[in-house]
Design a protein around this motif. Structure first.
Motif, short mmCIF file in Angstrom:
data_model
loop_
_atom_site.label_atom_id
_atom_site.label_comp_id
_atom_site.label_asym_id
_atom_site.label_seq_id
_atom_site.Cartn_x
_atom_site.Cartn_y
_atom_site.Cartn_z
N PHE A 42 0.88 -1.29 0.03
CA PHE A 42 0.23 -0.10 -0.05
C PHE A 42 1.05 1.28 -0.10
N SER A 43 1.92 1.25 0.71
CA SER A 43 2.85 2.34 0.91
C SER A 43 4.15 1.88 1.47
N ILE A 44 5.12 2.59 0.91
CA ILE A 44 6.62 2.27 1.52
C ILE A 44 7.05 3.48 2.17
N TYR A 45 7.43 3.47 3.44
CA TYR A 45 7.92 4.39 4.32
C TYR A 45 9.42 4.49 3.82
N ALA A 46 10.38 4.26 4.78
CA ALA A 46 11.82 4.18 4.43
C ALA A 46 12.20 3.01 3.82
N MET A 47 13.13 3.22 2.97
CA MET A 47 14.12 2.00 2.16
C MET A 47 15.33 2.30 2.41
N GLY A 48 16.06 1.18 2.67
CA GLY A 48 17.57 1.39 2.93
C GLY A 48 18.29 0.27 2.79
N TRP A 49 19.76 0.47 2.90
CA TRP A 49 20.73 -0.46 2.41
C TRP A 49 21.55 -0.88 3.76
N TYR A 50 21.72 -2.22 3.99
CA TYR A 50 22.63 -2.68 5.00
C TYR A 50 23.40 -3.33 4.59
N ARG A 51 24.71 -3.60 4.95
CA ARG A 51 25.62 -4.71 4.72
C ARG A 51 26.11 -5.55 6.00
N ASP A 103 34.77 -2.26 2.05
CA ASP A 103 33.21 -2.21 1.68
C ASP A 103 32.85 -3.59 1.20
N THR A 104 33.70 -4.57 1.30
CA THR A 104 33.37 -5.99 0.68
C THR A 104 32.42 -6.55 1.80
N ALA A 105 31.22 -7.10 1.23
CA ALA A 105 30.14 -7.38 2.11
C ALA A 105 29.05 -7.93 1.43
N VAL A 106 28.11 -8.76 2.00
CA VAL A 106 26.70 -8.78 1.42
C VAL A 106 25.83 -7.72 1.66
N TYR A 107 25.24 -7.07 0.66
CA TYR A 107 24.42 -5.93 0.86
C TYR A 107 22.78 -6.38 0.80
N TYR A 108 22.12 -5.70 1.77
CA TYR A 108 20.74 -6.32 1.96
C TYR A 108 19.82 -4.99 1.82
N CYS A 109 18.94 -5.04 1.09
CA CYS A 109 17.85 -4.06 1.09
C CYS A 109 16.98 -4.23 1.97
N ASN A 110 16.39 -3.22 2.46
CA ASN A 110 15.05 -3.16 3.60
C ASN A 110 14.27 -1.99 3.13
N ALA A 111 12.92 -2.67 3.67
CA ALA A 111 12.00 -1.75 3.30
C ALA A 111 11.03 -1.76 4.52
N ASP A 112 10.46 -0.41 4.82
CA ASP A 112 9.55 -0.38 5.96
C ASP A 112 8.17 -0.04 5.12
N ALA A 113 7.16 -1.03 5.26
CA ALA A 113 6.25 -1.06 4.35
C ALA A 113 4.96 -1.41 4.92
N LEU A 114 3.93 -0.78 4.33
CA LEU A 114 2.34 -0.95 4.77
C LEU A 114 1.72 -1.82 3.67
N ILE A 115 1.13 -2.95 4.08
CA ILE A 115 0.69 -3.88 3.25
C ILE A 115 -0.87 -3.89 3.41
N LEU A 116 -1.51 -4.57 2.33
CA LEU A 116 -2.91 -4.97 2.62
C LEU A 116 -2.83 -6.52 2.54
N ASN A 117 -3.49 -6.96 3.95
CA ASN A 117 -3.26 -8.48 4.03
C ASN A 117 -4.61 -8.86 4.95
N GLY A 118 -5.71 -8.76 4.26
CA GLY A 118 -6.82 -8.39 5.04
C GLY A 118 -7.14 -7.19 5.53
N GLY A 119 -6.40 -6.66 6.48
CA GLY A 119 -6.34 -5.36 6.97
C GLY A 119 -4.98 -4.82 6.63
N PHE A 120 -4.63 -3.67 7.16
CA PHE A 120 -3.57 -3.09 6.83
C PHE A 120 -2.21 -3.70 8.00
N GLU A 121 -1.11 -3.82 7.42
CA GLU A 121 -0.11 -4.59 8.23
C GLU A 121 1.08 -3.62 7.97
#
Length: 122
Positions: free
Chosen positions: A29-38, A89-107
Motif C-alpha cells: 500500500f505504501s513504503i516508508y523508508a527504504m535502506g541498504w545494510y551490509r 566495503d566488501t560485504a553482502v548488501y541487503y535491501c530493507n523496506a518499511d512497508a504498509l501492506i494489505l493483508n486482510g487489513g493493513f499491516e
C-alpha cells in the motif's frame, strides 16, 4: 507480503564503482523508508544508507561522500550508487523496506531482500 529483489553486486577493483538496485513488489500500500545494510564475514549487519519516501537520506559515516542512495517511488525501487570503493566495503548488501501492506487489513512491517555480494579486490 513484500518481495525485495536486489541486483548489481559483483567484483570491482579498489577505487571503482557499482550501482545496486532493489525493487519491491507485492501487496504494497505504501513504503516508508527504504535502506541498504551490509554484513561482512564475522561482523554484525550494519546500516549503510536509508532514504524516506520524501527523499530525506542518512548515511553511515564510513560511506559519506562516496555512496549515494536514491529511490523511484513510482517503481518502488531504491538504488545505491557506490564510488571510491575500498576493500573494507566488501560485504553482502541487503535491501530493507518499511512497508504498509494489505493483508486482510493493513499491516506494517520491515522486509528484507536476499542480499547481493559486493567484493572489492585487486
Amino acid at each position: 507480503q513484500v518481495q525485495l529483489v536486489e541486483s548489481g553486486g559483483g567484483l570491482v577493483q579498489p577505487g571503482g564503482s557499482l550501482r545496486l538496485s532493489c525493487a519491491a513488489s507485492g501487496s504494497i500500500f505504501s513504503i516508508y523508508a527504504m535502506g541498504w545494510y551490509r554484513q561482512a564475514p564475522g561482523k554484525q549487519r550494519e546500516l549503510v544508507a536509508v532514504i524516506t519516501s520524501g527523499g530525506r537520506s542518512n548515511y553511515a559515516d564510513s560511506v559519506k561522500g562516496r555512496f549515494n542512495i536514491s529511490r523511484d517511488n513510482t517503481k518502488n525501487t531504491v538504488y545505491l550508487q557506490m564510488g571510491s570503493l575500498k576493500p573494507d566495503d566488501t560485504a553482502v548488501y541487503y535491501c530493507n523496506a518499511d512497508a504498509l501492506i494489505l493483508n486482510g487489513g493493513f499491516e506494517r512491517g520491515a522486509y528484507w531482500g536476499q542480499g547481493t555480494q559486493v567484493t572489492v579486490s585487486s
